[in-house]
Write an enzyme that holds these catalytic residues in place. Structure first.
Site, PDB file in Angstrom:
ATOM      1  N   ASP A 239     -46.879 -50.483   2.183  1.00 44.62           N
ATOM      2  CA  ASP A 239     -46.819 -50.650   3.628  1.00 44.62           C
ATOM      3  C   ASP A 239     -48.211 -50.840   4.233  1.00 44.62           C
ATOM      4  O   ASP A 239     -49.169 -50.231   3.785  1.00 44.62           O
ATOM      5  CB  ASP A 239     -46.173 -49.380   4.200  1.00 44.62           C
ATOM      6  CG  ASP A 239     -46.068 -49.405   5.701  1.00 44.62           C
ATOM      7  OD1 ASP A 239     -45.440 -50.339   6.219  1.00 44.62           O
ATOM      8  OD2 ASP A 239     -46.625 -48.503   6.347  1.00 44.62           O
ATOM      9  N   GLU A 312     -47.487 -55.510   1.855  1.00 39.30           N
ATOM     10  CA  GLU A 312     -47.227 -55.951   3.221  1.00 39.30           C
ATOM     11  C   GLU A 312     -48.533 -56.304   3.915  1.00 39.30           C
ATOM     12  O   GLU A 312     -49.392 -55.456   4.119  1.00 39.30           O
ATOM     13  CB  GLU A 312     -46.520 -54.869   4.050  1.00 39.30           C
ATOM     14  CG  GLU A 312     -46.084 -55.420   5.391  1.00 39.30           C
ATOM     15  CD  GLU A 312     -45.943 -54.382   6.509  1.00 39.30           C
ATOM     16  OE1 GLU A 312     -45.154 -54.637   7.419  1.00 39.30           O
ATOM     17  OE2 GLU A 312     -46.619 -53.343   6.484  1.00 39.30           O
TER      18      GLU A 312
END
Ligand SMILES: *[C@@H]1O[C@H](CO)[C@@H](O)[C@H](O)[C@H]1NC(C)=O
Ligand SMILES: *[C@@H]1O[C@H](CO)[C@@H](O)[C@H](O)[C@H]1NC(C)=O
Ligand SMILES: *[C@@H]1O[C@H](CO)[C@@H](O)[C@H](O)[C@H]1NC(C)=O
Ligand SMILES: CC(=O)N[C@H]1CO[C@H](CO)[C@@H](O)[C@@H]1O
Ligand SMILES: [Ca+2]
Ligand SMILES: [Ca+2]
Length: 595
Positions: A239, A312
């Site tokens: 993330d 990401e």
């Protein structure tokens, strides 16, 4: 929204430059390595599960692990390779799991470690891989590490990014160390009364940034990776990687202010400032290489399949591409390619923006790496809402016809659209930190509404009376039950695509050619010597057009067999169509074979 908007200026400039030159005339050709022994992830279909909204097993209106386990057969049937789960770890749920208070345990409302082990066991039996979300940038402020850091306990004092702040010469008052802004509106610095210092939080106040300049933090986070590898996961989706490192303070220990970007007038909005010092630092790239080493070492020691690192990042290509690794080092297997989200959000859906999105990746990707294509996630309005429901099949086809891996966010296979969530029902911190007049600009709740299993009560998501977010209005027609029963639906189209991807050596290993053919029509050809070619053609315009596919490729036979067609197409599967004068209705998308 999010990181993309920050970059949107760069994107627009680039895009308008490119669109001036009529790309439609150029045929883009990519030769992928015709190796027949690809590793599992190189042609995988990844499927993102947002656990809170996938399936509730105990009636509390919140999705959970046993719910997921009970639906693994559905994923198997769908034909996906691996599921990645948004965070399932212990969390006060300020940012719905992206604020982790214990990286080594499961959030009780989602289940237990035993439930997780059961999920992995069932997935293994079905030949499905499970990937976990790794949230390295920050922890929850309720994490023991943070509590110890506040108390300056030995070994933890430097776990987070602490600073005394500055004293204002005029007022004599203490001020934050810099003007940096958090994603969820307002200052990125928070005063801590107990420690008498500010800490940095690039996201919510309750999400303090970990300090990657501390070797203890680096070692701890590698421990997290190994811990879950031991539990049998097939890798990690990492993330918000670009925010990992910030610039180092200067010789006086001060952080530089960011400049005003000119993108928005709202001084609390992250986009008000540039992100030169808080994102895309060189040290971040190296940290990803180190994580790759952790994964590769694990496989070397314990054997088994390779586990993957998915990253990401909405950063520009020059930065993003470095995550793949360089000539001497491997990095992430797949830094996510969000071009179909970012470029199209900014410039609209058209044959040209589709071509540009593909070029932007393939022309920048280092040689020998694997491309990937993402349509959505839990931070972006649902694909069917963004592209328009009539183009959802065209887009699902595209990501599975293009070379490499593809990523589906739960519900895209059904054509699920955004829910309508009132201010009263809004729970996303990004929106809640704003106000009733502007929250819709920020809220991520509409794309997080419960998954639609049936046309019955609460869409079959829960047996209980309530759901944590209201259902989207279209659940009576857009759901698994209804679409499975239909002869032809978004779901059956999706399944045909995964089946084709699994069976077609051409899609797995073939070369790729693509072109804007007339204003609105986009065409892709995948070919492999000794095998049938696959042709994709889609009309992104608003009126019916007739195209001549031999203008794209003179070597094509005069007619092609139709394999898969979009929902409203009136053509017939299995029939051969002459391609010299092929009529395509608005929104019609077709997949042909030369056989
Ligand atoms: C100091 O405080 C004054 C009054 O609030 C403000 O106008 C000024 O910008 C501050 N100075 C700095 C360097 O932040
Ligand atoms: C590749 O990356 C490593 C690790 O960051 C670095 O030490 C090395 O110099 C790089 N090599 C090349 C050829 O860029
Ligand atoms: C490796 O992955 C393949 C393909 O998913 C699977 O069939 C096989 O069982 C896996 N092997 C191990 C050791 O997990
Ligand atoms: C797509 C995605 O995972 N976005 C997450 C990025 O990180 C922030 C903070 O951890 C989350 O709020 C987003 O949901
Ligand atoms: Ca539940
Ligand atoms: Ca950080």
């Amino acid at each position: 929204m999010t990181l993309a908007l920050l970059r949107s200026k760069a994107f627009t400039t680039l895009l308008s430059l490119v669109l001036l030159v009529d790309l439609g005339q150029a045929i883009q050709e990519t030769t992928t390595t015709a190796s027949t022994s690809k590793d599992w992830w190189e042609t995988a279909q990844f499927y993102q599960i947002y656990p809170r909204s996938f399936k509730d097993s105990d009636g509390d209106g919140i999705g959970d692990l046993n719910g997921i386990t009970s639906k693994l057969e559905y994923l198997k049937d769908l034909g996906v390779t691996a599921a990645w789960l948004s965070p399932i770890f212990t969390s006060p749920m300020v940012d719905f799991g992206y604020d982790i208070s214990d990286f080594f345990d499961i959030q009780p409302e989602y289940g237990t470690l035993d439930d997780f082990r059961n999920l992995i066991k069932k997935a293994n039996e079905l030949g499905l891989k499970i990937i976990l979300d790794f949230v390295p940038n920050h922890s929850s402020d309720e994490n023991d590490w943070f509590k110890k850091s506040v108390k300056r306990e030995k070994g933890y004092a430097d776990y987070y990014i602490w600073h005394d702040g500055k004293v204002n010469a005029t007022t004599g008052k203490r001020e934050p160390p810099s003007n940096w802004l958090q994603y969820f509106r307002g200052s990125a610095w928070q005063w801590n009364e107990e420690r008498q210092q500010y800490y940095l939080h690039q996201f919510a106040v309750q999400q303090p940034d970990l300090n990657y300049r501390s070797p203890d933090v680096v070692a701890q986070m590698k421990r997290v990776l190994r811990y879950w590898l031991n539990e049998g996961v097939a890798g990690f989706r990492c993330d918000t990687v670009p925010t990992l490192f910030e610039v180092q303070p200067d010789a006086d220990g001060q952080y530089p202010d960011e400049a005003i970007s000119g993108i928005t007038q709202d001084p609390d909005d992250r986009n008000f400032l540039t992100a030169k010092y808080v994102e895309d630092q060189p040290e971040t790239i190296d940290m990803v290489y180190q994580w790759r080493t952790v994964l590769d070492d694990y496989q070397r020691i314990y054997g088994g399949n390779s586990s993957v690192l998915l990253i990401e990042t909405y950063s520009p290509a020059w930065y993003t591409m470095q995550f793949y690794g360089n000539r001497s080092v491997n990095g992430a297997h797949l830094p996510f390619n969000f071009n179909f989200i970012s470029v199209i959000e900014k410039n609209g859906l058209s044959a040209k923006t589709v071509q540009y999105s593909i070029d932007l990746w393939l022309q920048n990707m280092p040689a020998g790496r694997t491309p990937n294509w993402v349509l959505g996630n839990h931070d972006r309005r649902r694909a069917a809402s963004r592209y328009g429901l009539k183009h959802i099949d065209a887009m699902n086809m595209l990501v599975m016809i293009l070379p490499g891996a593809s990523v589906t966010y739960q519900g895209e296979e059904l054509g699920m659209t955004d829910g309508e969530i009132s201010w009263e029902d809004t729970v996303d911190p990004w929106a809640c930190n704003s106000n009733p007049n502007i929250f819709e600009q920020y809220t991520r709740d509409p794309e997080r509404t419960p998954f639609q299993w049936t046309s019955g009560t609460n869409a079959g998501f829960t047996q209980g009376p309530t759901t944590w977010l209201p259902l989207a209005a279209d659940y009576k027609t857009i759901n698994v039950e209804t679409e499975s029963a239909a002869d032809h639906s978004h779901l059956t189209i999706y399944k045909s695509l995964t089946a084709l991807r699994r069976s077609s050596k051409t899609l797995q290993n073939g070369n790729t050619r693509y072109k804007v053919l007339s204003e609105d029509v986009f065409v892709v050809k995948r070919s492999l010597s000794g095998a049938a070619s696959i042709i994709y053609v889609s009309n992104f315009g608003s009126s019916t057009v007739t195209v001549n596919l031999t203008e794209f490729d003179k070597t094509l036979p005069a007619s092609l067999g139709l394999l898969i067609r979009s929902l409203d197409s009136k053509k017939t599967d299995g029939v051969k169509y002459a391609i010299g004068q092929l009529e395509l209705e608005s929104g019609e998308a077709l997949v042909f074979s030369t056989e």
